[in-house]
Design a protein around this motif. Structure first.
Motif, short mmCIF file in Angstrom:
data_model
loop_
_atom_site.label_atom_id
_atom_site.label_comp_id
_atom_site.label_asym_id
_atom_site.label_seq_id
_atom_site.Cartn_x
_atom_site.Cartn_y
_atom_site.Cartn_z
N ILE A 52 0.83 -1.20 0.00
CA ILE A 52 0.00 0.00 0.00
C ILE A 52 0.86 1.25 0.00
N LYS A 53 2.04 1.18 0.61
CA LYS A 53 2.95 2.33 0.58
C LYS A 53 3.45 2.58 -0.84
N LYS A 54 3.73 1.50 -1.58
CA LYS A 54 4.13 1.66 -2.98
C LYS A 54 3.02 2.32 -3.78
N LEU A 55 1.79 1.85 -3.56
CA LEU A 55 0.65 2.42 -4.29
C LEU A 55 0.42 3.89 -3.91
N GLN A 56 0.66 4.25 -2.65
CA GLN A 56 0.49 5.64 -2.23
C GLN A 56 1.50 6.55 -2.91
N ARG A 57 2.74 6.04 -3.09
CA ARG A 57 3.73 6.84 -3.80
C ARG A 57 3.32 7.05 -5.26
N LEU A 58 2.78 6.00 -5.89
CA LEU A 58 2.28 6.14 -7.26
C LEU A 58 1.10 7.10 -7.31
N ARG A 59 0.25 7.07 -6.29
CA ARG A 59 -0.90 7.99 -6.24
C ARG A 59 -0.44 9.44 -6.17
N ASP A 60 0.60 9.71 -5.40
CA ASP A 60 1.13 11.08 -5.33
C ASP A 60 1.62 11.55 -6.69
N GLN A 61 2.28 10.65 -7.44
CA GLN A 61 2.75 11.01 -8.78
C GLN A 61 1.58 11.28 -9.71
N ILE A 62 0.53 10.44 -9.61
CA ILE A 62 -0.65 10.63 -10.46
C ILE A 62 -1.33 11.96 -10.15
N LYS A 63 -1.43 12.31 -8.85
CA LYS A 63 -2.04 13.58 -8.48
C LYS A 63 -1.28 14.76 -9.09
N THR A 64 0.04 14.65 -9.17
CA THR A 64 0.84 15.71 -9.80
C THR A 64 0.49 15.84 -11.27
N TRP A 65 0.34 14.72 -11.96
CA TRP A 65 -0.01 14.77 -13.38
C TRP A 65 -1.43 15.29 -13.59
N VAL A 66 -2.35 14.92 -12.71
CA VAL A 66 -3.73 15.40 -12.85
C VAL A 66 -3.79 16.91 -12.74
N ALA A 67 -2.98 17.48 -11.86
CA ALA A 67 -2.97 18.93 -11.69
C ALA A 67 -2.20 19.65 -12.78
N SER A 68 -1.49 18.92 -13.64
CA SER A 68 -0.67 19.55 -14.69
C SER A 68 -1.53 19.90 -15.89
N ASN A 69 -1.16 20.96 -16.58
CA ASN A 69 -1.87 21.39 -17.79
C ASN A 69 -1.30 20.78 -19.06
N GLU A 70 -0.20 20.03 -18.95
CA GLU A 70 0.42 19.45 -20.13
C GLU A 70 -0.32 18.23 -20.65
N ILE A 71 -1.13 17.61 -19.79
CA ILE A 71 -1.83 16.38 -20.17
C ILE A 71 -3.27 16.72 -20.50
N LYS A 72 -3.73 16.27 -21.68
CA LYS A 72 -5.09 16.61 -22.12
C LYS A 72 -6.12 15.64 -21.55
N ASP A 73 -5.95 14.37 -21.84
CA ASP A 73 -6.91 13.36 -21.39
C ASP A 73 -6.46 12.80 -20.04
N LYS A 74 -7.20 13.12 -19.00
CA LYS A 74 -6.81 12.70 -17.65
C LYS A 74 -7.75 11.65 -17.06
N ARG A 75 -8.63 11.12 -17.88
CA ARG A 75 -9.60 10.17 -17.34
C ARG A 75 -8.92 8.91 -16.79
N GLN A 76 -7.94 8.41 -17.54
CA GLN A 76 -7.24 7.20 -17.09
C GLN A 76 -6.49 7.43 -15.79
N LEU A 77 -5.90 8.64 -15.66
CA LEU A 77 -5.18 8.96 -14.43
C LEU A 77 -6.13 9.03 -13.24
N VAL A 78 -7.29 9.67 -13.43
CA VAL A 78 -8.27 9.79 -12.34
C VAL A 78 -8.79 8.41 -11.94
N GLU A 79 -9.05 7.54 -12.95
CA GLU A 79 -9.54 6.19 -12.63
C GLU A 79 -8.52 5.41 -11.82
N ASN A 80 -7.24 5.51 -12.19
CA ASN A 80 -6.21 4.79 -11.44
C ASN A 80 -6.03 5.36 -10.05
#
Length: 511
Positions: A52-80
């Motif tokens: 779960i700690k590994k998954l939490q670290r991946l979640r933090d990275q995903i949250k950074t990408w979700v907040a970024s404006n460089e990525i257009k389609d974020k549905r897959q990131l939000v689902e993960n």
């Protein structure tokens, strides 16, 4: 274009790790529930926590990408991200179940000592805590969806459906935070025995119904959910000791109180809390008087009571604002027959917290104490480290056996030197390090590995070596491709995109 392809590659690798991590988490979850004995359960619980700690670290990275404006389609990131949060909720259930083992000494002793009333109170307190956690988790999910929708609406303006959804989510967030505040207040009152356990149990069904069904179209909220707890009556009982007509003046002062020890005013008002102040009668003279200037001296007339305000700030900030209220002064120059109007005045002072413990101030140090204080400070700078007490132990064979005379009867010359160990193969050095623990041989093997640019990771208990120059280097970590020695499978492995945090680097200079 190259940067976008590189970013997309990183995202794909991250999502692949999420899928693998969730699959591994599910596998360990099934093993945990099928475990036959306590030892197996403890092992699987530790493995589950690691995953779960590994998954939490991946979640933090995903949250950074979700907040970024460089990525257009974020549905897959939000689902993960939601998928990881689901596993986090499942892990919380395991954690709660294993905090107190049923057949441990602590658990058995607790069952014998806790009386039924205390046990019931703890159960209700646990329910309140879990409910607050659930509401906070839902608020996080709402805010995540608001962020995602906000990014989409900025790119495609005029999408009324998404705007309506954002407004709906904001209302959910506002209602959830209201319930969180109320439940936190009830939890504090329960700890202080200011509310009955039965009264809290009465709202349990309605609160759980709100959590489960608040997003349904036909949901009808109970606006009188907390009325049976008589929170208003409790508030009135707390302020009953204040003089009549003073509460509005008191609230006005409290709204201007500060959260810093050196100031008594603030630009941001602090709303009064029911349990935020108390009245102290028969206060000591040094606190219950207010100065007036007469000539060049100050005199202190007595006052009837002293009110202590504990500002509702976090524990690391519990500041005290003391209010002195002077009793009404009746004028002696009023004409006969005319009613005299009472005059009252009020002032504020900021008292250092230390005066609450030693109101007369610090006691003067004796001559011996003045001499010992600099000696103690000097000794503190030269305080020994635990490693200073370690001594290098000589190697002793655990299972000595006789050897034929034509074999070596004594170790080779200079076999206890660093130069000798530097001529050994890397795998031999790893064998010595992991299997001759606590010996001089282990120390020399570690030193030889460091000479070959290997670095020891104190969290994973493995040796790492850079495969190439790190792609990212900061003051706290570096990230890139590394070679590490897996002592469980006994072989070198390659790890791409690994983050080596410097706090886990064993960087003692081996002398």
């Amino acid at each position: 274009m190259a940067d976008k392809r590189k970013l997309q590659g990183e995202i794909d690798r991250c999502l692949k790790k999420v899928a693998e991590g969730v699959e591994q988490f599910e596998d360990i979850w099934q093993k945990l529930h099928n475990a036959a004995n306590a030892n197996q359960k403890e092992k699987y619980e530790a493995d589950l926590k690691k995953e779960i700690k590994k998954l939490q670290r991946l979640r933090d990275q995903i949250k950074t990408w979700v907040a970024s404006n460089e990525i257009k389609d974020k549905r897959q990131l939000v689902e993960n991200r939601k998928l990881i949060e689901t596993q986090m909720e499942r892990f919380k259930i395991v954690e709660r179940e294993t905090k107190t083992k049923a057949y441990s000494k602590e658990g058995l002793g607790l069952a014998q000592k806790v009386d039924p009333a205390q046990k019931e109170k703890e159960e209700v307190g646990t329910w309140l805590t879990n409910t607050i956690d659930t509401l906070n988790m839902q608020v996080d999910m709402f805010e995540s969806e608001v962020e995602s929708l906000s990014v989409q609406t900025r790119k495609k303006k005029g999408d009324k459906e998404k705007q309506d959804r954002i407004e709906e989510l904001k209302k959910f967030i506002e209602k959830h935070r209201y319930h969180i505040r109320m439940l936190e207040t009830i939890l504090r009152m329960l700890d202080n025995d200011s509310v009955q356990v039965d009264a809290v149990r009465k709202i349990k069904d309605d609160v759980e119904y709100y959590i489960d069904s608040s997003q349904d179209p036909d949901f009808e909220e109970n606006e009188f959910l907390y009325d049976d707890l008589d929170l208003d009556d409790i508030t009135q009982s707390l302020v009953a000791t204040s003089p009549p007509g003073h509460s509005h003046l008191e609230d006005e002062i409290f709204q201007n109180s500060s959260s810093t020890p050196t100031s008594t005013t603030s630009s941001s008002p602090i709303p009064p809390s029911p349990a935020a102040f108390t009245t102290v009668r028969n206060a000591p003279p040094w606190l219950s008087e207010r100065p007036t200037v007469q000539g060049s001296r100050e005199t202190w007339p007595p006052c009837t009571f002293l009110q202590v305000r504990f500002a509702p700030t976090p524990l690391w900030k519990m500041k005290k604002i003391w209010k002195r209220i002077v009793p009404p002064q009746i004028s002696t120059t009023a004409p006969p027959g005319a009613p005299s109007a009472p005059q009252s005045s009020l002032s504020e002072v900021s008292i250092p917290p230390s005066l609450g413990v030693c109101p007369l101030g610090p006691a003067p140090l004796s001559k011996d104490q003045l001499y010992q204080q600099p000696m103690q400070e000097a000794a503190w700078t030269h305080m020994p480290h635990p490693s200073d007490s370690e001594r290098i132990r000589q190697y002793l064979m655990r299972n000595p056996c006789p050897t034929l005379p034509f074999h070596h009867q004594v170790p080779p010359p200079h076999s206890d030197t660093l130069e000798f160990y530097q001529r050994l193969s890397t795998e031999t050095l790893f064998f010595i390090f992991y299997y001759l623990e606590g010996t001089k041989a282990q120390y020399l093997a570690a030193k030889a590995l460091k000479k070959q640019s290997w670095r020891f990771h104190t969290k994973y208990m493995m040796w790492f070596q850079r495969h190439e120059e790190p792609k990212t280097i900061t003051d706290e970590f570096e990230q890139g491709t590394y070679i590490y020695f897996d002592y469980e499978k006994w072989g070198q492995r390659k790890k791409e995109g690994f983050t080596f945090e410097y706090r886990y680097l064993e960087d003692r200079d081996l002398q």
